[in-house]
Write a protein that holds these residues in place. Sequence first.
Motif, mmCIF file in Angstrom:
data_model
loop_
_atom_site.group_PDB
_atom_site.id
_atom_site.type_symbol
_atom_site.label_atom_id
_atom_site.label_comp_id
_atom_site.label_asym_id
_atom_site.label_seq_id
_atom_site.Cartn_x
_atom_site.Cartn_y
_atom_site.Cartn_z
ATOM 1 N N PRO A 89 0.760 -1.341 0.134
ATOM 2 C CA PRO A 89 0.001 -0.035 0.074
ATOM 3 C C PRO A 89 0.968 1.199 0.037
ATOM 4 N N ARG A 90 0.137 2.419 -0.289
ATOM 5 C CA ARG A 90 0.841 3.594 -0.281
ATOM 6 C C ARG A 90 0.999 3.954 1.111
ATOM 7 N N GLY A 91 2.342 4.519 1.228
ATOM 8 C CA GLY A 91 2.671 5.095 2.643
ATOM 9 C C GLY A 91 3.473 4.197 3.390
ATOM 10 N N PHE A 92 3.619 2.797 2.909
ATOM 11 C CA PHE A 92 4.337 1.735 3.749
ATOM 12 C C PHE A 92 5.730 1.780 3.183
ATOM 13 N N PRO A 149 4.767 2.433 9.146
ATOM 14 C CA PRO A 149 4.347 1.291 8.685
ATOM 15 C C PRO A 149 5.304 0.678 7.647
ATOM 16 N N CYS A 150 5.533 -0.551 7.602
ATOM 17 C CA CYS A 150 6.403 -1.116 6.607
ATOM 18 C C CYS A 150 5.910 -2.483 6.202
ATOM 19 N N ILE A 151 6.532 -3.013 5.430
ATOM 20 C CA ILE A 151 6.042 -4.318 4.868
ATOM 21 C C ILE A 151 6.113 -5.504 5.708
ATOM 22 N N GLY A 152 7.222 -5.177 6.774
ATOM 23 C CA GLY A 152 7.352 -6.418 7.854
ATOM 24 C C GLY A 152 5.872 -6.479 8.830
ATOM 25 N N GLY A 192 14.242 -6.114 -3.972
ATOM 26 C CA GLY A 192 14.286 -4.762 -4.274
ATOM 27 C C GLY A 192 13.326 -3.824 -3.547
ATOM 28 N N ARG A 193 12.831 -2.711 -3.883
ATOM 29 C CA ARG A 193 12.273 -1.888 -3.040
ATOM 30 C C ARG A 193 11.164 -0.880 -3.931
ATOM 31 N N LEU A 194 10.276 -0.420 -3.271
ATOM 32 C CA LEU A 194 9.192 0.742 -3.932
ATOM 33 C C LEU A 194 9.291 1.909 -2.643
ATOM 34 N N ASP A 195 9.355 2.950 -3.110
ATOM 35 C CA ASP A 195 9.407 4.167 -2.097
ATOM 36 C C ASP A 195 8.073 4.255 -1.484
ATOM 37 N N ALA A 196 8.019 4.892 -0.364
ATOM 38 C CA ALA A 196 6.810 4.805 0.460
ATOM 39 C C ALA A 196 5.567 5.370 -0.203
ATOM 40 N N ALA A 197 5.809 6.190 -1.189
ATOM 41 C CA ALA A 197 4.774 6.805 -1.949
ATOM 42 C C ALA A 197 4.201 6.022 -3.107
ATOM 43 N N LYS A 216 -5.867 -6.941 -3.760
ATOM 44 C CA LYS A 216 -6.143 -5.905 -2.818
ATOM 45 C C LYS A 216 -4.905 -5.174 -2.299
ATOM 46 N N PRO A 217 -4.846 -4.167 -1.743
ATOM 47 C CA PRO A 217 -3.574 -3.486 -1.201
ATOM 48 C C PRO A 217 -3.263 -4.203 0.179
ATOM 49 N N GLY A 218 -2.301 -4.767 0.346
ATOM 50 C CA GLY A 218 -1.882 -5.197 1.765
ATOM 51 C C GLY A 218 -1.911 -6.588 1.698
#
Length: 304
Positions: free
Chosen positions: A132-135, A146-149, A166-171, A283-285
């Motif tokens: 999700p956005r913000g993680f 909030p993080c993917i953990g 890899g990574r996705l930035d928080a936004a 779905k997100p999350g």
Amino acid sequence: MNTPARRDGTPEQDPGKTPADLYVSNARPARRQHVPDRKPPESGASGQPSKGGKKDSGQGDKSVRLQKVLAAAGVASRRMSEKLIEAGRVDVNGQTVTQQGIRVDPDQDVIRVDGTRVIVDENLVTYALNKPRGFQSTMSDDMGRPCIGDLVGERVAAGQRLFHVGRLDAATEGLLLVTNDGELANRLMHPRYEVSKTYLATVLGEADRRLIHQLKNGIDLDDGIARADYVQIIDVWQGKSLIKLEIHEGRKHIVRRMLKEAGFPVQALVRTKVHTVQLGEQKPGTLRALNRSELTSLYNAVQL
């Protein structure tokens, strides 16, 4: 002419085929498909591996009946695995096995069903996560963000040592692969294999074909030229545009930087695809295990 369907919706069985001939294996593919086969099991007078080819010698003997290994790998039930063996669809160390009762070493022997090597290490897992956005793309965050953990915590608590590829930035939201397969993760992130990622970007500005040419020909950034492999303008409305963009580079914020330099700052960004693994309607999350074809495609892409 198509095979007629029965009342339950399944096709009528071809009289010349057995259930084992029609069965589709559900096994996960092994990471290494193209490996040298070990020496075939010892054969009896018939040319087939003998039941006593690997006897249970007690302490230190890891041999297990082949049908049990196939069942544990998710190929089929033990009974159906026996039918697959009988139908000649199973190879051990390059030799087709049709006799029942052969014992194999799952840690050493190369086992294939329909030519595809199956994974026998059930501890290896790979998931698709819709971040999700913000993680944050971390397993833990010192600042309490909030993080993917937080999203995979139950599986980590159950003993799975997971990490993100890899990574996705928080936004940025969207598809992020999570696995405990270190070799697969390292290769997916290595620039040598040029694994493609697809994004949908909502940008300020009404884009036209000039942007497509600009992104494909290359954008001059402070750390070098960046090019998109594929660009499509999905929609343009009220001073904004929706852009589909495919890129195989992994530099930090690469998509946002390219579009900003081109004069179209990003307002929202979603990663929808990694190689052939798609986010779809997830779905997100949420987290889902990759299926057999997705895993095979990833392994092939990074030559495992």
